[in-house]
Structure formats: structure tokens, C-alpha cells
Design an enzyme around this catalytic site. Structure first.
Site, PDB file in Angstrom:
ATOM      1  N   GLU A  56      -5.329  -3.000  10.167  1.00 28.40           N
ATOM      2  CA  GLU A  56      -5.832  -1.638  10.405  1.00 28.40           C
ATOM      3  C   GLU A  56      -6.358  -1.488  11.841  1.00 28.40           C
ATOM      4  O   GLU A  56      -6.967  -0.467  12.172  1.00 28.40           O
ATOM      5  CB  GLU A  56      -6.975  -1.326   9.430  1.00 28.40           C
ATOM      6  CG  GLU A  56      -6.514  -1.110   8.011  1.00 28.40           C
ATOM      7  CD  GLU A  56      -5.917   0.277   7.799  1.00 28.40           C
ATOM      8  OE1 GLU A  56      -6.569   1.260   8.142  1.00 28.40           O
ATOM      9  OE2 GLU A  56      -4.764   0.346   7.325  1.00 28.40           O
TER      10      GLU A  56
ATOM     11  N   LYS B 216       0.835  -1.211   0.000  1.00 28.47           N
ATOM     12  CA  LYS B 216       0.000   0.000   0.000  1.00 28.47           C
ATOM     13  C   LYS B 216       0.866   1.256   0.000  1.00 28.47           C
ATOM     14  O   LYS B 216       1.799   1.377   0.793  1.00 28.47           O
ATOM     15  CB  LYS B 216      -0.888   0.023   1.253  1.00 28.47           C
ATOM     16  CG  LYS B 216      -1.952  -1.046   1.252  1.00 28.47           C
ATOM     17  CD  LYS B 216      -3.015  -0.796   2.300  1.00 28.47           C
ATOM     18  CE  LYS B 216      -2.487  -0.833   3.701  1.00 28.47           C
ATOM     19  NZ  LYS B 216      -3.542  -0.681   4.725  1.00 28.47           N
TER      20      LYS B 216
HETATM   21  N1  LIG Z   1       1.112   0.165   4.721  1.00 32.84           N
HETATM   22  C1  LIG Z   1       1.700   1.337   4.743  1.00 32.84           C
HETATM   23  O1  LIG Z   1       2.037   1.852   3.717  1.00 32.84           O
HETATM   24  C2  LIG Z   1       1.980   2.039   6.050  1.00 32.84           C
HETATM   25  C3  LIG Z   1       2.118   1.330   7.257  1.00 32.84           C
HETATM   26  C4  LIG Z   1       2.463   2.056   8.411  1.00 32.84           C
HETATM   27  C5  LIG Z   1       2.622   3.435   8.362  1.00 32.84           C
HETATM   28  N2  LIG Z   1       2.446   4.055   7.160  1.00 32.84           N
HETATM   29  C6  LIG Z   1       2.616   5.514   7.070  1.00 32.84           C
HETATM   30  O2  LIG Z   1       3.915   5.847   7.498  1.00 32.84           O
HETATM   31  C7  LIG Z   1       3.895   7.156   8.076  1.00 32.84           C
HETATM   32  C8  LIG Z   1       4.583   7.103   9.414  1.00 32.84           C
HETATM   33  O3  LIG Z   1       5.910   6.657   9.230  1.00 32.84           O
HETATM   34  P1  LIG Z   1       7.085   7.156  10.198  1.00 32.84           P
HETATM   35  O4  LIG Z   1       6.624   7.030  11.591  1.00 32.84           O
HETATM   36  O5  LIG Z   1       8.308   6.487   9.767  1.00 32.84           O
HETATM   37  O6  LIG Z   1       7.093   8.740   9.886  1.00 32.84           O
HETATM   38  P2  LIG Z   1       8.173   9.721   9.235  1.00 32.84           P
HETATM   39  O7  LIG Z   1       8.610   9.248   7.923  1.00 32.84           O
HETATM   40  O8  LIG Z   1       7.568  11.073   9.324  1.00 32.84           O
HETATM   41  O9  LIG Z   1       9.417   9.653  10.242  1.00 32.84           O
HETATM   42  C9  LIG Z   1       9.232  10.066  11.572  1.00 32.84           C
HETATM   43  C10 LIG Z   1      10.289  11.117  11.983  1.00 32.84           C
HETATM   44  O10 LIG Z   1      11.542  10.469  12.099  1.00 32.84           O
HETATM   45  C11 LIG Z   1      12.536  11.216  11.381  1.00 32.84           C
HETATM   46  N3  LIG Z   1      13.556  10.265  10.965  1.00 32.84           N
HETATM   47  C12 LIG Z   1      13.465   9.324  10.004  1.00 32.84           C
HETATM   48  N4  LIG Z   1      14.551   8.548  10.001  1.00 32.84           N
HETATM   49  C13 LIG Z   1      15.364   9.039  10.958  1.00 32.84           C
HETATM   50  C14 LIG Z   1      16.628   8.634  11.458  1.00 32.84           C
HETATM   51  N5  LIG Z   1      17.251   7.546  11.017  1.00 32.84           N
HETATM   52  N6  LIG Z   1      17.180   9.371  12.453  1.00 32.84           N
HETATM   53  C15 LIG Z   1      16.542  10.451  12.975  1.00 32.84           C
HETATM   54  N7  LIG Z   1      15.323  10.834  12.559  1.00 32.84           N
HETATM   55  C16 LIG Z   1      14.742  10.129  11.567  1.00 32.84           C
HETATM   56  C17 LIG Z   1      11.782  11.871  10.264  1.00 32.84           C
HETATM   57  O11 LIG Z   1      12.495  12.971   9.758  1.00 32.84           O
HETATM   58  C18 LIG Z   1      10.491  12.242  10.966  1.00 32.84           C
HETATM   59  O12 LIG Z   1      10.670  13.434  11.686  1.00 32.84           O
HETATM   60  C19 LIG Z   1       2.453   7.579   8.158  1.00 32.84           C
HETATM   61  O13 LIG Z   1       2.162   8.472   7.111  1.00 32.84           O
HETATM   62  C20 LIG Z   1       1.696   6.287   7.963  1.00 32.84           C
HETATM   63  O14 LIG Z   1       0.429   6.503   7.366  1.00 32.84           O
HETATM   64  C21 LIG Z   1       2.156   3.392   6.012  1.00 32.84           C
END
Ligand SMILES: NC(=O)c1ccc[n+]([C@@H]2O[C@H](COP(=O)([O-])OP(=O)(O)OC[C@H]3O[C@@H](n4cnc5c(N)ncnc54)[C@H](O)[C@@H]3O)[C@@H](O)[C@H]2O)c1
Length: 382
Positions: A248, A146
Site C-alpha cells: 500500500e 483483494k
Molecule cells: N489488489 C487489488 O485488487 C488492486 C491492485 C491495484 C489496482 N487495483 C484497482 O485497479 C483499478 C485500476 O486498474 P486499471 O488502471 O487497470 O484501470 P481500468 O480498469 O479503469 O483501465 C484503465 C483504462 O484502460 C482502458 N483499457 C483497458 N484495457 C485496455 C486495452 N487493452 N486497450 C485499450 N484500453 C484499455 C480501460 O477502458 C480504462 O479506460 C483501481 O480501481 C485500483 O483500485 C486493485
């Protein structure tokens, strides 16, 4: 992962399959593997934090393989927008991208999802690889086809499915991840325990109690658990439209809280996992109110939230009605026929067992009951 410089497993979802390479401090191996794609250029989609922290480790090496274009935006869920999607596509085409180009998702789930949609749409589809840098991305979003961005109304309204060529996970990149983001991925792993693999709850408790959540051993265990949980439900449901909807769990209220909080506080707000944990607390209380999940199972949710060190209340300032407005446009609408006064939600009958059927684990919940559960998340002093 300790002592393992390079390893490979396969992500198998019935119709789709792709390799997942992992190791520690292995960016050189990653670039060497990517050289095998014969790409005419790489379009790296990232965010400004990741670019600043880790760009120098990847980009010059990648540029020795093929020209690299970087699309980076400020961190946060707001980057998953139609505006950024259009800008990224235009930039890629202006830079000379072709069908032989490869889109590289470098970062957390946000750049990962944006890159996934870009790879689906550019010339009707070009190759995609993921280099996840958060626990959410490494353990959750890359183990899924997704790909979605948000509309102004709600989360993940605009998207596609895209099978990547490969996932490359360098655990060394997580050394800079703040504790809050580290725990975010553990919230999704906790969801898998509660909704799919309750046999793993005891080990999750032990890992959380032991601390050192960033240790390679814990990260490897999380990865194995996530692959086990997700592949078990997606083997028969590659596109997460039937049995896979169990993933979900916690996401109806969770996404609504995440979006409202994002509007208020931007990237300083709740992590994705924190919002999902709140959504799971709401879902457990709803199921309990509907006479399904027993008190002990609800208490397990609350105990794990505390052990994870994440909040059990919404941040101050979030309004119940705003959250409910996003719940009303949740992207699971349509999988189950519900009235305008109901939401289709994943609920549990028991830990590891959905309410409703395994084949379509959705329940029509009167919005009044959802609202009461959201009200339990409001801080006492608000
Ligand atoms: N099936 C799917 O596609 C699926 C599943 C789960 C979540 N998601 C989506 O993923 C998103 C959430 O992902 P996330 O939590 O990774 O968010 P994100 O990508 O915003 O990362 C979170 C924070 O961590 C920081 N960051 C990333 N890597 C870093 C590192 N190595 N060191 C320091 N900081 C770092 C980023 O800059 C950001 O501030 C949401 O939009 C959610 O809807 C999608």
C-alpha cells in the site's frame, strides 16, 4: 513472452495458490482451457472500451463453450460502485446464473475488482477467472486476492477476498493500451522496487531509458518482478493485513488524489498508477520530514517519476482539503490505532525497508504533516 505462445507459472500466497497462464495472441488457448471448467454460463464483467476493442475476439469463442452474459459499463473508477455491483448481481441471476457459473473479469483493474466482488457474493461464491487487459491488472491487481468497490467516501471500502481459478494474460490485448495506461502499471512496479526490491531499481531505470515499454521482453520482466515482489511479502500474509501492507506504499495520498480527480474529471483524469506515484512522492517527503528517509532516497523517487513520464504535481483544480477528507477515511484505518488527528501510512525508513516493523509497516502520521506533503503536490500556478 517473445516466441512463447503459452506459458504457466504459479501464484503462491501461503494459504492460496492459483495458476497464471500467459502468452501472446493466445485467446484460443485461453478459451480451450476455460472449457475445462464445465461452466453452465459465463458472466463476463468488462468496460465499454475493452468490449469494443476486444470483445469480438473473446465472446463468440466463449459462447461456443457455454452461454455468455456481458455486464459492461463506461470505463473508469466510478464503475466500482454499489449501484453497479447490485445491477451486475441482478443481471446475472435474471439471466439464469447458478453455482456452476463462472465470472470472467475481462479488462483492467476496475472490471477486475467489480467482478471479484460479484464472484464472492453471487450464491455466496462462484468461480472467478481473470483475463487482464492493462498493465495494472496483469502485473498488480490479479496478483492479489483483494477485491473491492468504492463507497462515496473513499476507495475500496466495500470488498472481499477471492482466490481466482486462474489468471489468463494475453499480452497481445495490450497492443491497444494507450501509453498513459501502460505507464500506470509501471508506476506500481516502481512502487515494488522502491518499497520491496531496491535491487531492481537500476534495471527499472535502464528499461525506462530504453523505451519500448510495451515490448514482450519488458512486459515479461515486469510480470516476473511483480510476482517476485508480491509473492515474497504475501507468502506469510495471504490477505495483505500485516507485512503485505507494504504494497500500500503511496496509496494513502494516492487513493485520495485518484478519487478527488475522478470526481472532477471522470475517466479522463489520472491513471491509478499516476495517482500512486504522486502518493509515493508525498510519502517520501513525509518520511523525510519525520527524519527517516534521507534526501537521496527522496530524490530517487522524483527521478523515477520523471523517467516514467508521469506528472509530479496534482492536476489543477484539486483542493488540498478535499484530498485530506479522503485521507481521513483511508481503508487502512484500524490496522494501527491512531488518533483522529493522524493517518496510518506506509512510510519507508530506507529504500526497501519500511518505517516501523516489517510485520506491520504502518506509521501514525499527524494529519498536519500529511497536509504539508499534499501541498507540495499543488502546481505552482494554482
Ligand atoms: N489488489 C487489488 O485488487 C488492486 C491492485 C491495484 C489496482 N487495483 C484497482 O485497479 C483499478 C485500476 O486498474 P486499471 O488502471 O487497470 O484501470 P481500468 O480498469 O479503469 O483501465 C484503465 C483504462 O484502460 C482502458 N483499457 C483497458 N484495457 C485496455 C486495452 N487493452 N486497450 C485499450 N484500453 C484499455 C480501460 O477502458 C480504462 O479506460 C483501481 O480501481 C485500483 O483500485 C486493485
Amino acid at each position: 513472452m517473445s516466441g512463447i505462445n503459452w506459458n504457466e507459472c504459479s501464484v503462491d500466497f501461503g494459504e492460496a495458490s492459483y495458476p497464471y497462464y500467459f502468452g501472446e495472441d493466445c485467446l484460443d488457448r485461453i478459451v480451450a482451457s476455460m472449457a475445462g471448467y464445465g461452466a453452465d454460463r459465463f458472466l463476463v464483467v468488462t468496460d465499454d472500451n475493452v468490449l469494443q476493442l476486444h470483445g469480438e475476439k473473446l465472446l463468440p469463442a466463449l459462447a461456443r463453450v457455454a452461454p455468455v452474459d456481458v455486464f459492461s459499463r463506461p470505463a473508469g473508477d466510478g464503475a466500482k460502485s454499489l449501484h453497479n455491483l447490485g445491477a451486475c448481481l441482478e443481471q446475472a441471476i435474471a439471466a439464469g446464473a447458478s453455482r456452476q457459473s463462472v465470472v470472467v473479469a475481462f479488462g483492467g483493474g476496475v472490471p477486475g475488482n467489480l467482478a471479484g466482488v460479484v464472484a464472492s457474493l453471487l450464491f455466496r461464491g462462484v468461480r472467478l477467472v481473470h483475463i487482464p487487459t492493462t498493465t495494472v491488472a496483469a502485473m498488480d491487481s490479479v496478483i492479489s486476492l483483494k477485491q473491492a468497490i468504492n463507497s462515496t467516501h473513499g476507495k475500496n471500502h466495500i470488498g472481499t477476498y477471492r482466490t481466482p481459478e486462474a489468471v489468463y494474460f494475453d499480452a497481445g490485448l495490450l497492443s491497444t493500451l494507450p501509453s498513459k495506461q501502460l505507464r500506470s502499471g509501471l508506476c506500481e512496479a516502481t512502487k515494488n522496487c522502491l518499497a520491496i526490491r531496491p535491487q531492481s531499481i537500476a534495471q527499472m531505470r535502464d528499461r525506462l531509458a530504453a523505451g519500448d515499454l510495451a515490448s514482450p521482453q519488458t512486459l515479461l520482466w515486469l510480470l516476473e518482478e511483480s510476482l517476485e515482489a508480491k509473492c515474497s511479502v504475501m507468502a506469510q500474509d495471504t490477505y495483505e493485513q500485516r507485512a503485505g501492507l507494504i504494497l500500500e506504499y503511496g496509496h494513502t495520498v494516492g487513493h485520495a488524489v485518484e478519487m478527488c480527480d475522478q470526481r472532477l474529471r471522470g475517466s479522463d483524469g489520472l491513471s491509478h498508477g499516476e495517482a500512486v506515484m504522486l502518493g509515493m512522492l508525498a510519502a517520501a517527503r513525509i518520511s523525510n520530514a519525520m527524519g527517516a528517509l534521507d534526501d537521496a532516497a527522496v530524490a530517487v523517487h522524483e527521478e523515477l517519476a520523471r523517467a516514467l513520464g508521469v506528472g509530479t504535481e496534482m492536476p489543477g483544480g484539486l483542493l488540498i482539503e478535499d484530498v485530506m477528507d479522503v485521507v481521513r477515511v483511508d481503508n487502512k484505518r484500524g490496522y494501527l490505532t491512531v488518533s483522529g488527528e493522524e493517518a496510518a501510512m506506509v512510510l519507508l525508513g530506507r529504500l526497501g525497508v519500511p518505517l516501523g516493523s516489517h510485520d506491520l509497516p504502518l506509521t501514525a502520521v499527524p494529519l498536519g504533516i500529511v497536509k504539508e506533503a499534499v501541498a507540495t503536490l499543488v502546481p505552482d500556478n494554482q
